[in-house]
Design a protein around this motif. Sequence first.
Motif, PDB file in Angstrom:
ATOM      1  N   ILE A   1      26.839  90.648  86.845  1.00 58.30           N
ATOM      2  CA  ILE A   1      25.822  91.418  86.136  1.00 58.30           C
ATOM      3  C   ILE A   1      24.996  90.423  85.322  1.00 58.30           C
ATOM      4  N   HIS A   2      23.671  90.480  85.460  1.00 56.59           N
ATOM      5  CA  HIS A   2      22.782  89.613  84.684  1.00 56.59           C
ATOM      6  C   HIS A   2      22.097  90.431  83.593  1.00 56.59           C
ATOM      7  N   LEU A   3      22.238  89.975  82.353  1.00 56.71           N
ATOM      8  CA  LEU A   3      21.583  90.604  81.199  1.00 56.71           C
ATOM      9  C   LEU A   3      20.498  89.682  80.679  1.00 56.71           C
ATOM     10  N   GLN A   4      19.395  90.288  80.245  1.00 57.16           N
ATOM     11  CA  GLN A   4      18.268  89.517  79.745  1.00 57.16           C
ATOM     12  C   GLN A   4      17.597  90.283  78.611  1.00 57.16           C
ATOM     13  N   SER A   5      16.963  89.555  77.721  1.00 58.09           N
ATOM     14  CA  SER A   5      16.188  90.186  76.656  1.00 58.09           C
ATOM     15  C   SER A   5      14.975  90.864  77.274  1.00 58.09           C
ATOM     16  N   SER A   6      14.671  92.067  76.825  1.00 55.57           N
ATOM     17  CA  SER A   6      13.515  92.786  77.369  1.00 55.57           C
ATOM     18  C   SER A   6      12.240  92.442  76.622  1.00 55.57           C
ATOM     19  N   ILE A   7      12.339  91.664  75.552  1.00 55.01           N
ATOM     20  CA  ILE A   7      11.167  91.317  74.754  1.00 55.01           C
ATOM     21  C   ILE A   7      10.480  90.062  75.294  1.00 55.01           C
ATOM     22  N   GLU A   8      11.215  88.974  75.426  1.00 48.68           N
ATOM     23  CA  GLU A   8      10.649  87.710  75.909  1.00 48.68           C
ATOM     24  C   GLU A   8      11.156  87.447  77.319  1.00 48.68           C
ATOM     25  N   GLU A   9      10.571  88.085  78.307  1.00 49.30           N
ATOM     26  CA  GLU A   9      11.086  87.987  79.657  1.00 49.30           C
ATOM     27  C   GLU A   9      10.866  86.623  80.303  1.00 49.30           C
TER      28      GLU A   9
ATOM     29  N   LYS B   1      17.707  98.465  72.892  1.00 47.45           N
ATOM     30  CA  LYS B   1      16.362  98.467  73.488  1.00 47.45           C
ATOM     31  C   LYS B   1      15.836  97.065  73.769  1.00 47.45           C
ATOM     32  N   THR B   2      16.357  96.066  73.072  1.00 52.30           N
ATOM     33  CA  THR B   2      15.886  94.695  73.277  1.00 52.30           C
ATOM     34  C   THR B   2      16.608  93.986  74.412  1.00 52.30           C
ATOM     35  N   VAL B   3      17.592  94.665  75.031  1.00 50.04           N
ATOM     36  CA  VAL B   3      18.398  94.064  76.098  1.00 50.04           C
ATOM     37  C   VAL B   3      18.293  94.930  77.345  1.00 50.04           C
ATOM     38  N   LYS B   4      18.233  94.282  78.508  1.00 53.91           N
ATOM     39  CA  LYS B   4      18.212  95.053  79.751  1.00 53.91           C
ATOM     40  C   LYS B   4      19.099  94.387  80.799  1.00 53.91           C
ATOM     41  N   ILE B   5      19.590  95.216  81.703  1.00 53.27           N
ATOM     42  CA  ILE B   5      20.318  94.696  82.854  1.00 53.27           C
ATOM     43  C   ILE B   5      19.256  94.252  83.850  1.00 53.27           C
ATOM     44  N   ARG B   6      19.228  92.973  84.137  1.00 59.30           N
ATOM     45  CA  ARG B   6      18.208  92.454  85.057  1.00 59.30           C
ATOM     46  C   ARG B   6      18.551  92.812  86.500  1.00 59.30           C
ATOM     47  N   ASP B   7      19.821  92.553  86.883  1.00 64.28           N
ATOM     48  CA  ASP B   7      20.262  92.903  88.226  1.00 64.28           C
ATOM     49  C   ASP B   7      21.778  92.805  88.332  1.00 64.28           C
ATOM     50  N   TYR B   8      22.277  93.246  89.474  1.00 66.80           N
ATOM     51  CA  TYR B   8      23.701  93.148  89.793  1.00 66.80           C
ATOM     52  C   TYR B   8      23.814  92.517  91.170  1.00 66.80           C
ATOM     53  N   GLN B   9      24.558  91.427  91.257  1.00 66.14           N
ATOM     54  CA  GLN B   9      24.776  90.766  92.539  1.00 66.14           C
ATOM     55  C   GLN B   9      26.185  91.094  93.008  1.00 66.14           C
ATOM     56  N   GLY B  10      26.245  91.949  94.022  1.00 65.71           N
ATOM     57  CA  GLY B  10      27.531  92.284  94.620  1.00 65.71           C
ATOM     58  C   GLY B  10      27.848  91.313  95.737  1.00 65.71           C
ATOM     59  N   ALA B  11      28.898  91.604  96.480  1.00 63.55           N
ATOM     60  CA  ALA B  11      29.307  90.738  97.580  1.00 63.55           C
ATOM     61  C   ALA B  11      28.258  90.690  98.689  1.00 63.55           C
ATOM     62  N   GLU B  12      27.568  91.799  98.913  1.00 69.86           N
ATOM     63  CA  GLU B  12      26.654  91.872 100.041  1.00 69.86           C
ATOM     64  C   GLU B  12      25.178  92.028  99.660  1.00 69.86           C
TER      65      GLU B  12
END
Length: 166
Positions: A134-142, A100-111
Amino acid sequence: MNNQPVIRANRDGFTLLELVLVIFLIGLIAGLVLPFVVSTLDRIKLQSEARQIASALQFARSEAITKKTLFTFNANIDQNQYWLAIPKEKEVTQTKNLDKTVKIRDYQGAEETISDGTFVINFYPRGNSSAGTIHLQSSIEESDAPIYAITIDPITGKPKIKLLEE
């Protein structure tokens, strides 16, 4: 005989004052140290989740080579989960919810860059992949949270983890 009760009363007074001072100092130190401990635990969880995802990506690559079939890594950013699948056989394996303290921020594909919904990374029988990051970030201290980038090489299909300095 008169001196004993006076000394005892003063001694008890000092003991109570000392006790209050020690409790105050312990509270002060705990208040200063606690934020550092919590942020360290969040960083450790984030790093652990990044390693688990990289491990799942490596497993998907290995399975694609071994079984000589397309293997996919699928993730749902909104539900904060990922799973592996063999589309040809409509088989889903290893569904995992992120901490719960970790989230996938975004995914950068080729396009394109995907910040919500689902994305798929393909692993082919020759070991190559559709690649991406794939970018992972803490969901607590954004605001000042560390970000881990898991980059999948398009030729070798191997994932690499990197801590981004922002």
